[in-house]
Scaffold this motif. Structure first.
Motif, PDB file in Angstrom:
ATOM      1  N   ILE A  82       0.846  -1.204   0.000  1.00 34.00           N
ATOM      2  CA  ILE A  82       0.000   0.000   0.000  1.00 34.00           C
ATOM      3  C   ILE A  82       0.882   1.255   0.000  1.00 34.00           C
ATOM      4  CG2 ILE A  82      -1.732   1.310   1.311  1.00 34.00           C
ATOM      5  CD1 ILE A  82      -2.822  -1.477   2.250  1.00 34.00           C
ATOM      6  N   CYS A  83       1.950   1.216   0.804  1.00 30.03           N
ATOM      7  CA  CYS A  83       2.876   2.362   0.847  1.00 30.03           C
ATOM      8  C   CYS A  83       3.472   2.622  -0.535  1.00 30.03           C
ATOM      9  CB  CYS A  83       3.984   2.118   1.868  1.00 30.03           C
ATOM     10  SG  CYS A  83       3.441   2.358   3.567  1.00 30.03           S
ATOM     11  N   LYS A  84       3.832   1.551  -1.235  1.00 24.80           N
ATOM     12  CA  LYS A  84       4.409   1.724  -2.584  1.00 24.80           C
ATOM     13  C   LYS A  84       3.400   2.359  -3.527  1.00 24.80           C
ATOM     14  CE  LYS A  84       8.155  -1.606  -2.921  1.00 24.80           C
ATOM     15  NZ  LYS A  84       8.592  -2.923  -3.408  1.00 24.80           N
ATOM     16  N   GLN A  85       2.158   1.870  -3.447  1.00 27.22           N
ATOM     17  CA  GLN A  85       1.103   2.423  -4.310  1.00 27.22           C
ATOM     18  C   GLN A  85       0.890   3.904  -4.047  1.00 27.22           C
ATOM     19  OE1 GLN A  85      -2.378   0.114  -3.391  1.00 27.22           O
ATOM     20  NE2 GLN A  85      -1.474  -1.774  -4.194  1.00 27.22           N
ATOM     21  N   LYS A  86       1.035   4.302  -2.778  1.00 18.94           N
ATOM     22  CA  LYS A  86       0.741   5.680  -2.391  1.00 18.94           C
ATOM     23  C   LYS A  86       2.003   6.534  -2.253  1.00 18.94           C
ATOM     24  CE  LYS A  86      -3.642   4.708  -0.192  1.00 18.94           C
ATOM     25  NZ  LYS A  86      -4.530   4.986   0.922  1.00 18.94           N
ATOM     26  N   SER A  87       3.115   6.003  -2.728  1.00 18.24           N
ATOM     27  CA  SER A  87       4.407   6.706  -2.672  1.00 18.24           C
ATOM     28  C   SER A  87       4.799   7.116  -1.250  1.00 18.24           C
ATOM     29  CB  SER A  87       4.387   7.937  -3.585  1.00 18.24           C
ATOM     30  OG  SER A  87       4.108   7.558  -4.899  1.00 18.24           O
ATOM     31  N   LYS A  88       4.504   6.263  -0.313  1.00 20.76           N
ATOM     32  CA  LYS A  88       4.947   6.479   1.070  1.00 20.76           C
ATOM     33  C   LYS A  88       6.168   5.585   1.306  1.00 20.76           C
ATOM     34  CE  LYS A  88       0.173   6.794   2.821  1.00 20.76           C
ATOM     35  NZ  LYS A  88       0.011   8.191   3.184  1.00 20.76           N
ATOM     36  N   GLN A  89       6.956   5.958   2.313  1.00 23.50           N
ATOM     37  CA  GLN A  89       8.099   5.121   2.662  1.00 23.50           C
ATOM     38  C   GLN A  89       7.691   4.166   3.794  1.00 23.50           C
ATOM     39  OE1 GLN A  89      11.540   7.238   4.022  1.00 23.50           O
ATOM     40  NE2 GLN A  89      12.924   5.666   3.258  1.00 23.50           N
ATOM     41  N   PHE A  90       8.092   2.925   3.673  1.00 23.68           N
ATOM     42  CA  PHE A  90       7.762   1.937   4.700  1.00 23.68           C
ATOM     43  C   PHE A  90       9.062   1.342   5.243  1.00 23.68           C
ATOM     44  CE2 PHE A  90       6.672  -2.431   6.051  1.00 23.68           C
ATOM     45  CZ  PHE A  90       5.693  -2.135   6.973  1.00 23.68           C
ATOM     46  N   VAL A  91       9.272   1.489   6.550  1.00 19.57           N
ATOM     47  CA  VAL A  91      10.523   1.030   7.164  1.00 19.57           C
ATOM     48  C   VAL A  91      10.195   0.178   8.389  1.00 19.57           C
ATOM     49  CG1 VAL A  91      12.757   1.764   8.131  1.00 19.57           C
ATOM     50  CG2 VAL A  91      11.579   3.246   6.497  1.00 19.57           C
ATOM     51  N   ILE A  92      10.903  -0.930   8.558  1.00 13.39           N
ATOM     52  CA  ILE A  92      10.778  -1.694   9.801  1.00 13.39           C
ATOM     53  C   ILE A  92      12.110  -1.614  10.547  1.00 13.39           C
ATOM     54  CG2 ILE A  92       8.925  -3.214   9.030  1.00 13.39           C
ATOM     55  CD1 ILE A  92      10.961  -5.395   8.496  1.00 13.39           C
ATOM     56  N   CYS A  93      12.046  -1.631  11.877  1.00  9.72           N
ATOM     57  CA  CYS A  93      13.289  -1.503  12.649  1.00  9.72           C
ATOM     58  C   CYS A  93      13.192  -2.280  13.960  1.00  9.72           C
ATOM     59  CB  CYS A  93      13.585  -0.029  12.933  1.00  9.72           C
ATOM     60  SG  CYS A  93      12.433   0.770  14.050  1.00  9.72           S
ATOM     61  N   GLY A  94      14.337  -2.421  14.607  1.00  9.97           N
ATOM     62  CA  GLY A  94      14.379  -3.039  15.939  1.00  9.97           C
ATOM     63  C   GLY A  94      14.104  -4.527  15.946  1.00  9.97           C
ATOM     64  N   LEU A  95      14.486  -5.219  14.872  1.00 12.73           N
ATOM     65  CA  LEU A  95      14.147  -6.651  14.768  1.00 12.73           C
ATOM     66  C   LEU A  95      14.915  -7.498  15.785  1.00 12.73           C
ATOM     67  CD1 LEU A  95      13.100  -5.519  12.048  1.00 12.73           C
ATOM     68  CD2 LEU A  95      13.909  -7.611  10.985  1.00 12.73           C
ATOM     69  N   GLN A  96      14.193  -8.299  16.537  1.00 15.52           N
ATOM     70  CA  GLN A  96      14.834  -9.273  17.423  1.00 15.52           C
ATOM     71  C   GLN A  96      15.186 -10.517  16.591  1.00 15.52           C
ATOM     72  OE1 GLN A  96      13.478  -9.855  21.373  1.00 15.52           O
ATOM     73  NE2 GLN A  96      12.238  -8.008  21.407  1.00 15.52           N
ATOM     74  N   ASP A  97      16.034 -11.370  17.155  1.00 18.91           N
ATOM     75  CA  ASP A  97      16.565 -12.518  16.391  1.00 18.91           C
ATOM     76  C   ASP A  97      15.481 -13.389  15.743  1.00 18.91           C
ATOM     77  OD1 ASP A  97      19.091 -11.771  16.902  1.00 18.91           O
ATOM     78  OD2 ASP A  97      19.487 -13.265  18.461  1.00 18.91           O
ATOM     79  N   GLY A  98      14.433 -13.694  16.521  1.00 19.37           N
ATOM     80  CA  GLY A  98      13.388 -14.586  16.013  1.00 19.37           C
ATOM     81  C   GLY A  98      12.656 -13.973  14.825  1.00 19.37           C
ATOM     82  N   VAL A  99      12.402 -12.683  14.907  1.00 20.77           N
ATOM     83  CA  VAL A  99      11.679 -11.987  13.826  1.00 20.77           C
ATOM     84  C   VAL A  99      12.603 -11.832  12.613  1.00 20.77           C
ATOM     85  CG1 VAL A  99      10.521  -9.843  13.179  1.00 20.77           C
ATOM     86  CG2 VAL A  99      10.171 -10.815  15.462  1.00 20.77           C
ATOM     87  N   ARG A 100      13.866 -11.483  12.871  1.00 16.78           N
ATOM     88  CA  ARG A 100      14.821 -11.359  11.758  1.00 16.78           C
ATOM     89  C   ARG A 100      14.938 -12.699  11.027  1.00 16.78           C
ATOM     90  NH1 ARG A 100      18.579  -7.853  10.241  1.00 16.78           N
ATOM     91  NH2 ARG A 100      18.272  -6.563  12.079  1.00 16.78           N
ATOM     92  N   SER A 101      14.954 -13.782  11.801  1.00 15.53           N
ATOM     93  CA  SER A 101      15.101 -15.115  11.228  1.00 15.53           C
ATOM     94  C   SER A 101      13.959 -15.434  10.254  1.00 15.53           C
ATOM     95  CB  SER A 101      15.143 -16.120  12.371  1.00 15.53           C
ATOM     96  OG  SER A 101      15.018 -17.406  11.900  1.00 15.53           O
ATOM     97  N   ILE A 102      12.721 -15.145  10.644  1.00 17.07           N
ATOM     98  CA  ILE A 102      11.588 -15.476   9.760  1.00 17.07           C
ATOM     99  C   ILE A 102      11.595 -14.581   8.515  1.00 17.07           C
ATOM    100  CG2 ILE A 102       9.965 -14.153  11.176  1.00 17.07           C
ATOM    101  CD1 ILE A 102       7.731 -15.795  10.158  1.00 17.07           C
ATOM    102  N   ILE A 103      12.010 -13.321   8.674  1.00 22.62           N
ATOM    103  CA  ILE A 103      12.076 -12.423   7.514  1.00 22.62           C
ATOM    104  C   ILE A 103      13.156 -12.901   6.539  1.00 22.62           C
ATOM    105  CG2 ILE A 103      12.774 -10.066   6.854  1.00 22.62           C
ATOM    106  CD1 ILE A 103      11.002  -9.104   9.196  1.00 22.62           C
ATOM    107  N   GLU A 104      14.255 -13.403   7.089  1.00 25.00           N
ATOM    108  CA  GLU A 104      15.319 -13.926   6.213  1.00 25.00           C
ATOM    109  C   GLU A 104      14.878 -15.222   5.536  1.00 25.00           C
ATOM    110  OE1 GLU A 104      19.092 -12.032   8.692  1.00 25.00           O
ATOM    111  OE2 GLU A 104      18.684 -14.179   8.838  1.00 25.00           O
ATOM    112  N   LEU A 105      14.201 -16.093   6.305  1.00 26.03           N
ATOM    113  CA  LEU A 105      13.724 -17.354   5.723  1.00 26.03           C
ATOM    114  C   LEU A 105      12.747 -17.105   4.579  1.00 26.03           C
ATOM    115  CD1 LEU A 105      13.097 -19.573   8.870  1.00 26.03           C
ATOM    116  CD2 LEU A 105      14.564 -20.169   6.964  1.00 26.03           C
ATOM    117  N   ALA A 106      11.945 -16.057   4.723  1.00 27.89           N
ATOM    118  CA  ALA A 106      10.971 -15.722   3.673  1.00 27.89           C
ATOM    119  C   ALA A 106      11.623 -14.887   2.574  1.00 27.89           C
ATOM    120  CB  ALA A 106       9.797 -14.961   4.286  1.00 27.89           C
ATOM    121  N   ARG A 107      12.930 -14.662   2.715  1.00 27.78           N
ATOM    122  CA  ARG A 107      13.743 -13.879   1.766  1.00 27.78           C
ATOM    123  C   ARG A 107      13.163 -12.491   1.534  1.00 27.78           C
ATOM    124  NH1 ARG A 107      14.413 -18.394  -2.715  1.00 27.78           N
ATOM    125  NH2 ARG A 107      14.966 -20.114  -1.377  1.00 27.78           N
ATOM    126  N   LEU A 108      12.679 -11.908   2.622  1.00 25.19           N
ATOM    127  CA  LEU A 108      12.105 -10.566   2.529  1.00 25.19           C
ATOM    128  C   LEU A 108      13.073  -9.502   3.028  1.00 25.19           C
ATOM    129  CD1 LEU A 108       8.526 -11.479   3.758  1.00 25.19           C
ATOM    130  CD2 LEU A 108       9.144 -10.727   1.458  1.00 25.19           C
TER     131      LEU A 108
END
Lengths: 165, 109
Positions: free
Chosen positions: B67-93
Motif C-alpha cells: 500500500i505504501c508503494k502504491q501511495k508513494s509512502k516510505q515503509f521502514v521496519i526496525c528493531g528486529l529481534q533474532d526470532g523476527v529477523r530469522s523469519i524475515i530472512e527465511l521468507a527472503r524478505l
C-alpha cells in the motif's frame, strides 16, 4: 485440551489434542519451546520449531477445517536430548480429521512473487529437516516432521539449561 | 498485544509489543489501516518489542509495504529481534523491506 507428557533423562514427549482455534496457538508454541529447551535446543531453533507448529496448525484451521473452531487437532512432540554422542532430535506428528488435500498441491509459493500469504509451507520445509504430508486411512491428513541438531561437546551446558526450566 | 502510535512531523511510528500471531496480526492490520489512509509520508514499524512473529504477521507487513508503494509512502521496519529477523530472512524478505537497526535510523532512512 487433553495432554499427557513424559520426561526422562534421555527424552521427553508430549501428546495433546486441542481445538483448531488460534486461541490455542500460544499454548502449543510455549509447550514446544519448553520441550525443545529441555532437550538442549538453543533459543533460535526452539523458536523456529514453535513457528513451524504454529504454521502447520494454522494451515489446518484455515484450509483443512475452513476456519471452523469446532474441530480437533492431535499433536505429538518427541524430543531426544543432546549428548556428546548424539545431537538433539525433535519429532512432531500432527493429525487432523479435515478434508484430504491432494499431496502435490502442498507446495511452497514462489518467493519472487512478493505477496501476503502462502509462506507457511515454505517456512515448514525450510526449518525442518523432514516434512512429510500424507493421507490418513480413515480420513484426514497427517504431517510428520523431524529436525536434528549438531552433537554437543559440553553436556554440562545441556544439563544446566534443563535445570533452569 | 499493545500497539502504540506516534506521529512525528511527516512520519508515523507504530510500535507493537508482544507476539504477533494469527490473532494479533488482525489487530496490527486494523491499527495500520488509518495510518496507511492518512497523509503521513513515512510509516515506521518498530518491532523491538516483538519476540515472535508468524507468517500472518509477515503478511500484514507485506500488505502495508504494498500500500505504501502504491501511495508513494516510505515503509521502514526496525528493531528486529533474532526470532523476527530469522523469519524475515527465511521468507527472503530482507531485501524487500527497508530494515533499520532502530527508530532513530528509520526516521532518517
Amino acid at each position: 485440551m487433553q495432554m499427557e507428557s513424559k520426561n526422562t533423562t534421555c527424552s521427553a514427549s508430549a501428546k495433546l489434542s486441542v481445538p483448531a482455534s488460534p486461541a490455542w496457538y500460544g499454548t502449543i508454541r510455549n509447550l514446544a519451546i519448553q520441550l525443545c529447551r529441555n532437550c538442549g535446543v538453543d533459543d533460535r531453533d526452539s523458536g523456529s520449531i514453535a513457528l513451524v507448529l504454529d504454521e502447520a496448525v494454522s494451515n489446518i484451521h484455515r484450509h483443512g477445517y475452513q476456519g471452523s473452531h469446532d474441530e480437533m487437532i492431535d499433536l505429538e512432540i518427541k524430543g531426544i536430548k543432546a549428548t556428546p554422542e548424539q545431537p538433539w532430535k525433535i519429532t512432531i506428528c500432527i493429525k487432523d480429521r479435515a478434508m484430504q488435500i491432494e499431496l502435490d498441491k502442498i507446495k511452497s509459493r514462489d518467493l519472487e512473487d512478493v505477496r501476503p500469504g502462502g509462506l507457511g509451507v515454505h517456512l515448514i520445509k525450510s526449518i525442518m529437516d523432514t516434512a512429510i504430508w500424507s493421507h490418513r486411512k480413515n480420513g484426514g491428513m497427517q504431517l510428520f516432521m523431524e529436525k536434528q541438531g549438531e552433537p554437543t561437546t559440553n553436556v554440562a551446558d545441556v544439563e544446566k539449561e534443563s535445570k533452569l526450566l | 498485544m499493545n500497539i502504540q502510535v506516534e506521529v512525528l512531523d511527516l512520519s508515523t511510528i507504530v510500535t507493537p509489543e508482544g507476539d504477533i500471531d494469527t490473532m494479533e496480526s488482525t489487530r496490527l492490520r486494523e491499527a495500520l489501516k488509518p495510518i496507511l489512509a492518512s497523509e503521513t509520508h513515512r510509516l515506521v514499524v518498530d518491532l523491538s518489542g516483538v519476540k515472535y512473529m508468524d507468517s500472518s504477521g509477515i503478511a500484514t507487513l507485506i500488505e502495508a509495504l504494498q500500500i505504501c508503494k502504491q501511495k508513494s509512502k516510505q515503509f521502514v521496519i526496525c528493531g528486529l529481534q533474532d526470532g523476527v529477523r530469522s523469519i524475515i530472512e527465511l521468507a527472503r524478505l530482507d531485501t524487500i523491506f527497508v530494515i533499520k537497526t532502530n527508530r532513530e535510523e528509520a526516521l532518517i532512512a
